[in-house]
Scaffold this motif. Structure first.
Motif, PDB file in Angstrom:
ATOM      1  N   PRO A 151      33.189  66.199  19.817  1.00  0.00           N
ATOM      2  CA  PRO A 151      32.859  65.508  21.059  1.00  0.00           C
ATOM      3  C   PRO A 151      32.304  64.118  20.748  1.00  0.00           C
ATOM      4  CG  PRO A 151      31.178  67.132  20.528  1.00  0.00           C
ATOM      5  CD  PRO A 151      32.244  67.271  19.481  1.00  0.00           C
ATOM      6  N   GLY A 152      32.425  63.225  21.721  1.00  0.00           N
ATOM      7  CA  GLY A 152      31.918  61.866  21.523  1.00  0.00           C
ATOM      8  C   GLY A 152      31.574  61.209  22.843  1.00  0.00           C
ATOM      9  N   THR A 153      30.791  60.145  22.774  1.00  0.00           N
ATOM     10  CA  THR A 153      30.426  59.391  23.968  1.00  0.00           C
ATOM     11  C   THR A 153      30.054  57.971  23.566  1.00  0.00           C
ATOM     12  OG1 THR A 153      29.027  59.386  25.951  1.00  0.00           O
ATOM     13  CG2 THR A 153      27.989  60.041  23.883  1.00  0.00           C
ATOM     14  N   GLY A 154      30.185  57.045  24.519  1.00  0.00           N
ATOM     15  CA  GLY A 154      29.854  55.664  24.204  1.00  0.00           C
ATOM     16  C   GLY A 154      30.067  54.731  25.373  1.00  0.00           C
ATOM     17  N   VAL A 155      29.955  53.436  25.090  1.00  0.00           N
ATOM     18  CA  VAL A 155      30.078  52.402  26.122  1.00  0.00           C
ATOM     19  C   VAL A 155      31.061  51.338  25.662  1.00  0.00           C
ATOM     20  CG1 VAL A 155      27.743  52.769  27.013  1.00  0.00           C
ATOM     21  CG2 VAL A 155      28.107  51.093  25.190  1.00  0.00           C
ATOM     22  N   PHE A 156      31.715  50.692  26.650  1.00  0.00           N
ATOM     23  CA  PHE A 156      32.648  49.598  26.399  1.00  0.00           C
ATOM     24  C   PHE A 156      32.178  48.377  27.187  1.00  0.00           C
ATOM     25  CE2 PHE A 156      34.847  53.627  27.048  1.00  0.00           C
ATOM     26  CZ  PHE A 156      35.419  53.847  25.802  1.00  0.00           C
ATOM     27  N   TRP A 157      32.024  47.266  26.519  1.00  0.00           N
ATOM     28  CA  TRP A 157      31.783  45.992  27.218  1.00  0.00           C
ATOM     29  C   TRP A 157      33.072  45.176  27.135  1.00  0.00           C
ATOM     30  CZ3 TRP A 157      32.280  40.966  25.477  1.00  0.00           C
ATOM     31  CH2 TRP A 157      31.853  39.979  26.372  1.00  0.00           C
ATOM     32  N   ARG A 158      33.473  44.610  28.268  1.00  0.00           N
ATOM     33  CA  ARG A 158      34.672  43.775  28.305  1.00  0.00           C
ATOM     34  C   ARG A 158      34.326  42.435  28.936  1.00  0.00           C
ATOM     35  NH1 ARG A 158      36.802  49.056  30.171  1.00  0.00           N
ATOM     36  NH2 ARG A 158      37.976  49.962  28.428  1.00  0.00           N
ATOM     37  N   SER A 159      34.821  41.372  28.354  1.00  0.00           N
ATOM     38  CA  SER A 159      34.558  40.046  28.889  1.00  0.00           C
ATOM     39  C   SER A 159      35.238  39.874  30.244  1.00  0.00           C
ATOM     40  CB  SER A 159      35.047  38.970  27.921  1.00  0.00           C
ATOM     41  OG  SER A 159      36.466  38.913  27.927  1.00  0.00           O
ATOM     42  N   SER A 160      34.819  38.854  30.971  1.00  0.00           N
ATOM     43  CA  SER A 160      35.386  38.593  32.291  1.00  0.00           C
ATOM     44  C   SER A 160      36.893  38.356  32.217  1.00  0.00           C
ATOM     45  CB  SER A 160      34.694  37.382  32.923  1.00  0.00           C
ATOM     46  OG  SER A 160      35.285  37.039  34.154  1.00  0.00           O
ATOM     47  N   LYS A 161      37.348  37.609  31.211  1.00  0.00           N
ATOM     48  CA  LYS A 161      38.775  37.292  31.122  1.00  0.00           C
ATOM     49  C   LYS A 161      39.605  38.538  30.842  1.00  0.00           C
ATOM     50  CE  LYS A 161      38.275  32.446  29.769  1.00  0.00           C
ATOM     51  NZ  LYS A 161      38.526  31.433  28.720  1.00  0.00           N
ATOM     52  N   LEU A 162      39.133  39.402  29.940  1.00  0.00           N
ATOM     53  CA  LEU A 162      39.893  40.613  29.643  1.00  0.00           C
ATOM     54  C   LEU A 162      39.862  41.576  30.830  1.00  0.00           C
ATOM     55  CD1 LEU A 162      40.216  42.467  26.343  1.00  0.00           C
ATOM     56  CD2 LEU A 162      39.643  43.801  28.365  1.00  0.00           C
ATOM     57  N   SER A 163      38.699  41.742  31.461  1.00  0.00           N
ATOM     58  CA  SER A 163      38.595  42.653  32.601  1.00  0.00           C
ATOM     59  C   SER A 163      39.470  42.202  33.759  1.00  0.00           C
ATOM     60  CB  SER A 163      37.134  42.765  33.051  1.00  0.00           C
ATOM     61  OG  SER A 163      36.356  43.442  32.095  1.00  0.00           O
ATOM     62  N   ASN A 164      39.456  40.905  34.055  1.00  0.00           N
ATOM     63  CA  ASN A 164      40.272  40.412  35.160  1.00  0.00           C
ATOM     64  C   ASN A 164      41.759  40.578  34.879  1.00  0.00           C
ATOM     65  OD1 ASN A 164      38.854  39.210  37.535  1.00  0.00           O
ATOM     66  ND2 ASN A 164      37.721  38.168  35.927  1.00  0.00           N
ATOM     67  N   TYR A 165      42.145  40.395  33.623  1.00  0.00           N
ATOM     68  CA  TYR A 165      43.575  40.441  33.294  1.00  0.00           C
ATOM     69  C   TYR A 165      44.115  41.867  33.325  1.00  0.00           C
ATOM     70  CZ  TYR A 165      47.943  38.920  31.132  1.00  0.00           C
ATOM     71  OH  TYR A 165      49.267  38.637  30.892  1.00  0.00           O
ATOM     72  N   TYR A 166      43.373  42.818  32.745  1.00  0.00           N
ATOM     73  CA  TYR A 166      43.901  44.172  32.598  1.00  0.00           C
ATOM     74  C   TYR A 166      43.252  45.208  33.515  1.00  0.00           C
ATOM     75  CZ  TYR A 166      46.313  42.717  28.321  1.00  0.00           C
ATOM     76  OH  TYR A 166      47.145  42.103  27.416  1.00  0.00           O
ATOM     77  N   PHE A 167      42.191  44.849  34.211  1.00  0.00           N
ATOM     78  CA  PHE A 167      41.425  45.847  34.961  1.00  0.00           C
ATOM     79  C   PHE A 167      41.152  45.431  36.406  1.00  0.00           C
ATOM     80  CE2 PHE A 167      40.671  46.853  30.557  1.00  0.00           C
ATOM     81  CZ  PHE A 167      40.618  48.241  30.518  1.00  0.00           C
ATOM     82  N   GLY A 168      42.091  44.729  37.048  1.00  0.00           N
ATOM     83  CA  GLY A 168      41.998  44.597  38.488  1.00  0.00           C
ATOM     84  C   GLY A 168      41.661  43.251  39.064  1.00  0.00           C
ATOM     85  N   GLY A 169      41.600  42.195  38.257  1.00  0.00           N
ATOM     86  CA  GLY A 169      41.339  40.880  38.815  1.00  0.00           C
ATOM     87  C   GLY A 169      42.527  40.331  39.591  1.00  0.00           C
TER      88      GLY A 169
END
Length: 269
Positions: A177-195
């Motif tokens: 099992p594993g767990t963690g966090v992801f930080w994504r910059s504004s440019k990457l988030s907007n491009y691939y995650f709904g901007g």
């Protein structure tokens, strides 16, 4: 000389076979820090030829869930690993600490020629990311930290990961099992995650939307079973809970995404 070259070419074939929408954060590379013990170790090593079945939560509106059979190859060496869409090369390994260079192909995940709902949006293309990372193997957990950035000028963004795996090895079984966090910059988030850019808003039915930089939370469960000396099977589930800014995007249809995989491979030595 021919054997390492053949293994590298086999890995490249796997990369070319991965479908564009199968883009998830679970990374098998951390298994390289676990030392294979015996002929029936559940930790893969060397060249593994086989395939996986993959299904996942579609990210965008109008996208449908699919089950994808993916044949291919991975290579798990002491220093070099090729895992289909990503690779690692360890430059330092001592006393449980490993430092590595990292590369990944992040596939495009939106095409305006697919669902009609995407009309007027720009195609999200694939990019090549490069970065550095480190693993620390402790008596209780396998800790990973990694940063990477787009090197092809596609999104011009970057991300970082902090992750903890908790490997349990019993004979020919591995449960991790594993767990963690992801930080994504504004440019990457907007491009691939709904901007949605202002230019896209002007030619589509969507309002302009800026995700800003985002922080996601994830959990995974990976299992491996060494069937015999030649064959190994693997199953895994990964879930990411999106940052609120991603979940609220007019393009995104869920508050997170789930990925399931099931596979088997032949240990080609």
């Amino acid at each position: 000389m021919l054997q390492p070259l053949r293994r590298l070419l086999a890995g490249l074939l796997l990369c070319s076979s991965l479908p564009a929408y199968a883009d998830f954060e679970m990374d098998l590379g951390s298994l390289g820090q676990l030392t294979p013990e015996g002929a029936l170790s559940p930790v893969p090593e060397g060249l593994v030829v086989g395939g996986i079945g993959l299904t996942y939560t579609p990210r965008y509106q109008e996208q449908q869930q699919k089950v994808l059979p993916i044949p291919g190859f991975i290579y798990m060496g002491q220093q070099f690993m090729f895992l289909g869409d990503r690779l690692r090369y360890y430059v330092y390994q001592e006393n449980g600490l490993g430092v590595y260079g990292y590369g990944r192909v992040r596939f495009g995940n939106l095409d305006p020629e697919d669902p009609t709902a995407f009309s007027g949006l720009n195609k999200r293309k694939a990019e090549l990311e490069a970065g550095i990372g480190a693993n620390l193997l402790t008596p209780y957990a396998l800790l990973t930290a990694r940063v990477s950035h787009d090197v092809t000028g596609t999104s011009k963004g970057g991300d970082a990961l902090l992750w903890a795996d908790f490997p349990i090895v019993r004979d020919n079984w591995l449960i991790m099992p594993g767990t963690g966090v992801f930080w994504r910059s504004s440019k990457l988030s907007n491009y691939y995650f709904g901007g949605v850019s202002a230019a896209e808003a002007a030619q589509s039915g969507y309002a302009a939307y800026d995700t800003g930089s985002t922080l996601g939370y994830g959990a995974s469960l990976l299992t491996s079973w060494r069937i015999n000396r030649d064959w190994v099977s693997m199953a895994g589930v990964f879930y990411e809970r999106y940052d609120r800014a991603i979940a609220d995007s007019p393009l995104v249809q869920h508050g997170g995404e789930m990925t399931f995989l099931l596979g088997a491979g032949y240990m080609w030595k």
